[in-house]
Design an enzyme around this catalytic site. Structure first.
Site, PDB file in Angstrom:
ATOM      1  N   MET A  93       5.504  -9.942   0.699  1.00  0.00           N
ATOM      2  CA  MET A  93       6.957  -9.919   0.492  1.00  0.00           C
ATOM      3  C   MET A  93       7.631  -9.387   1.753  1.00  0.00           C
ATOM      4  O   MET A  93       8.786  -8.950   1.715  1.00  0.00           O
ATOM      5  CB  MET A  93       7.316  -9.061  -0.727  1.00  0.00           C
ATOM      6  N   HIS A 108       3.211  -3.851   7.030  1.00  0.00           N
ATOM      7  CA  HIS A 108       2.626  -2.612   7.552  1.00  0.00           C
ATOM      8  C   HIS A 108       1.146  -2.876   7.815  1.00  0.00           C
ATOM      9  O   HIS A 108       0.653  -3.999   7.600  1.00  0.00           O
ATOM     10  CB  HIS A 108       2.849  -1.451   6.577  1.00  0.00           C
ATOM     11  N   HIS A 133      -0.973  -4.922   5.321  1.00  0.00           N
ATOM     12  CA  HIS A 133      -0.862  -6.393   5.404  1.00  0.00           C
ATOM     13  C   HIS A 133      -1.620  -6.913   6.634  1.00  0.00           C
ATOM     14  O   HIS A 133      -2.307  -7.928   6.582  1.00  0.00           O
ATOM     15  CB  HIS A 133       0.599  -6.833   5.574  1.00  0.00           C
ATOM     16  N   LYS A 175      -4.974  -1.963  -3.171  1.00  0.00           N
ATOM     17  CA  LYS A 175      -3.929  -1.004  -3.581  1.00  0.00           C
ATOM     18  C   LYS A 175      -3.277  -1.445  -4.903  1.00  0.00           C
ATOM     19  O   LYS A 175      -2.947  -0.621  -5.734  1.00  0.00           O
ATOM     20  CB  LYS A 175      -2.877  -0.916  -2.480  1.00  0.00           C
ATOM     21  N   VAL A 195      -5.449   0.420   2.779  1.00  0.00           N
ATOM     22  CA  VAL A 195      -5.312   1.079   4.097  1.00  0.00           C
ATOM     23  C   VAL A 195      -4.416   2.297   3.902  1.00  0.00           C
ATOM     24  O   VAL A 195      -3.369   2.212   3.256  1.00  0.00           O
ATOM     25  CB  VAL A 195      -4.716   0.111   5.135  1.00  0.00           C
ATOM     26  N   SER A 215       5.196  -0.912   1.604  1.00  0.00           N
ATOM     27  CA  SER A 215       6.531  -1.157   2.164  1.00  0.00           C
ATOM     28  C   SER A 215       7.538  -0.178   1.577  1.00  0.00           C
ATOM     29  O   SER A 215       8.519   0.172   2.202  1.00  0.00           O
ATOM     30  CB  SER A 215       6.977  -2.585   1.879  1.00  0.00           C
ATOM     31  N   ARG A 216       7.283   0.272   0.341  1.00  0.00           N
ATOM     32  CA  ARG A 216       8.231   1.173  -0.323  1.00  0.00           C
ATOM     33  C   ARG A 216       8.152   2.607   0.216  1.00  0.00           C
ATOM     34  O   ARG A 216       9.023   3.411  -0.078  1.00  0.00           O
ATOM     35  CB  ARG A 216       8.022   1.155  -1.831  1.00  0.00           C
TER      36      ARG A 216
HETATM   37  O1  PAF Z   1       1.551  -7.873  -3.347  1.00  0.00           O
HETATM   38  C1  PAF Z   1       2.625  -8.471  -3.046  1.00  0.00           C
HETATM   39  O2  PAF Z   1       3.180  -8.261  -1.981  1.00  0.00           O
HETATM   40  C2  PAF Z   1       3.225  -9.461  -4.029  1.00  0.00           C
HETATM   41  O3  PAF Z   1       3.014  -9.050  -5.340  1.00  0.00           O
HETATM   42  C3  PAF Z   1       2.742 -10.901  -3.804  1.00  0.00           C
HETATM   43  C4  PAF Z   1       1.239 -11.042  -4.054  1.00  0.00           C
HETATM   44  C5  PAF Z   1       3.078 -11.362  -2.400  1.00  0.00           C
HETATM   45  C6  PAF Z   1       3.461 -11.835  -4.795  1.00  0.00           C
HETATM   46  O4  PAF Z   1       4.828 -11.802  -4.639  1.00  0.00           O
END
Ligand code: PAF
Length: 291
Positions: A34, A38, A41, A153, A180, A190-191
């Site tokens: 989304m 960070h 990802h 996570k 991580v 991200s939050r």
């Molecule tokens: O983990 C996430 O960032 C979201 O739940 C995903 C898998 C991209 C689906 O929107």
């Protein structure tokens, strides 16, 4: 406005498919996100880059996985910065559709992984896993990857995705990568950007409390009731006044994330959700023989 990432970012499904076709029929690694990327990802992207010929990442803040009182409107968005990081890691295509591209006015179909709505995380966020399962199914249909990468996570999300791929016969291999963490143990998210400095300082208590739960099991020769493990986690959390709402502490089978009463050497997934100030944090650890 034109940007240097215009040829990397595809905004529509036909444009994505055209670009994908020009890259040939090689293996495709896919990292759905989304955005607000960070290191968590990026670790998925690096793994995808190493193991596949083509790497696709999606950036889509999926409205159907946010509840009415959740943070959809303020979810951090930084597409150009994300594109820069993904380009640097050698991603071949970024699929970044808008809401109307993914959900047309006629959209009615939902993928409902019913049993997961009954997990501790599912009960805390009604409709969340249906939103996740629906969008991930759609993204897998668009991208058609060989391998798709997700972080541990979001433990229940990992089980949901394994289930939909098997149940709906989607020809993609699901790869789950370790959580991580920051150097003080806080799981990357991200939050975390929402945390005030004083909340950020105490946020590692989440991981610390989970480790205390594991320790209770270790200290008793790898045998403990779920109740004993939860009590140890709570003991650590109770010492931190800035933790103002523990939504759940859950002891679940690491295979299907459904609750268990006692944990032997086979182990479990120990997870929790709480609010630190106004920020909801989740984390989990997996311990024992079955991983
Ligand atoms: O983990 C996430 O960032 C979201 O739940 C995903 C898998 C991209 C689906 O929107």
């Amino acid at each position: 406005m034109a940007s240097r990432f215009d040829s990397l970012i595809q905004r529509t499904i036909p444009a994505f498919r055209n670009k994908r076709m020009t890259l040939g029929t090689s293996s495709v690694g896919f990292v759905p996100t989304m955005g607000a990327l960070h290191e968590g990802h990026l670790s998925l992207v690096r793994e995808a880059r190493e193991k596949n010929d083509i790497v696709v990442s999606s950036i889509f803040v999926n409205p159907t996985q946010f509840g009415p009182s959740e943070d959809f409107d303020k979810y951090p968005q930084q597409l150009q910065e994300d594109a820069r990081m993904l380009e640097e890691l050698g991603v071949d295509i970024i699929f970044a559709p808008n809401k109307d591209e993914m959900y047309t006015d006629n959209h009615t179909t939902k993928v409902m992984p019913e049993i997961f709505e009954t997990t501790a995380e599912g009960k805390s966020r009604p409709g969340f896993f249906t939103g996740v399962a629906t969008v991930v199914t759609k993204l897998l249909n668009v991208v058609q990857p060989t391998n798709a990468y997700f972080g541990q996570k979001d433990a229940v999300q990992c089980c949901v995705i394994r289930r939909i791929v098997e149940d709906l016969n989607i020809p993609t291999n699901v790869v789950i990568m370790p959580t991580v963490r920051e150097s003080d143990g806080l799981a990357m998210s991200s939050r975390n950007a929402y945390l005030m400095p004083e909340e950020r300082l105490i946020a590692p208590v989440v991981f610390k409390s989970l480790l205390a739960g594991e320790q209770a099991w270790l200290d008793n020769d790898k045998q403990a009731s779920a109740e004993e493990i939860v009590a140890e986690v709570q003991k650590v959390l109770n010492q931190e006044p800035m933790v103002n709402e523990v939504q759940y502490v859950s002891v679940d089978s690491n295979i299907n994330m459904l609750p268990i009463d006692s944990v032997g050497p086979e182990g479990c997934c120990l997870s929790l959700a709480l609010k630190c100030g106004e920020v909801r944090l989740i984390d989990n650890i997996v311990f024992g023989a079955i991983r």
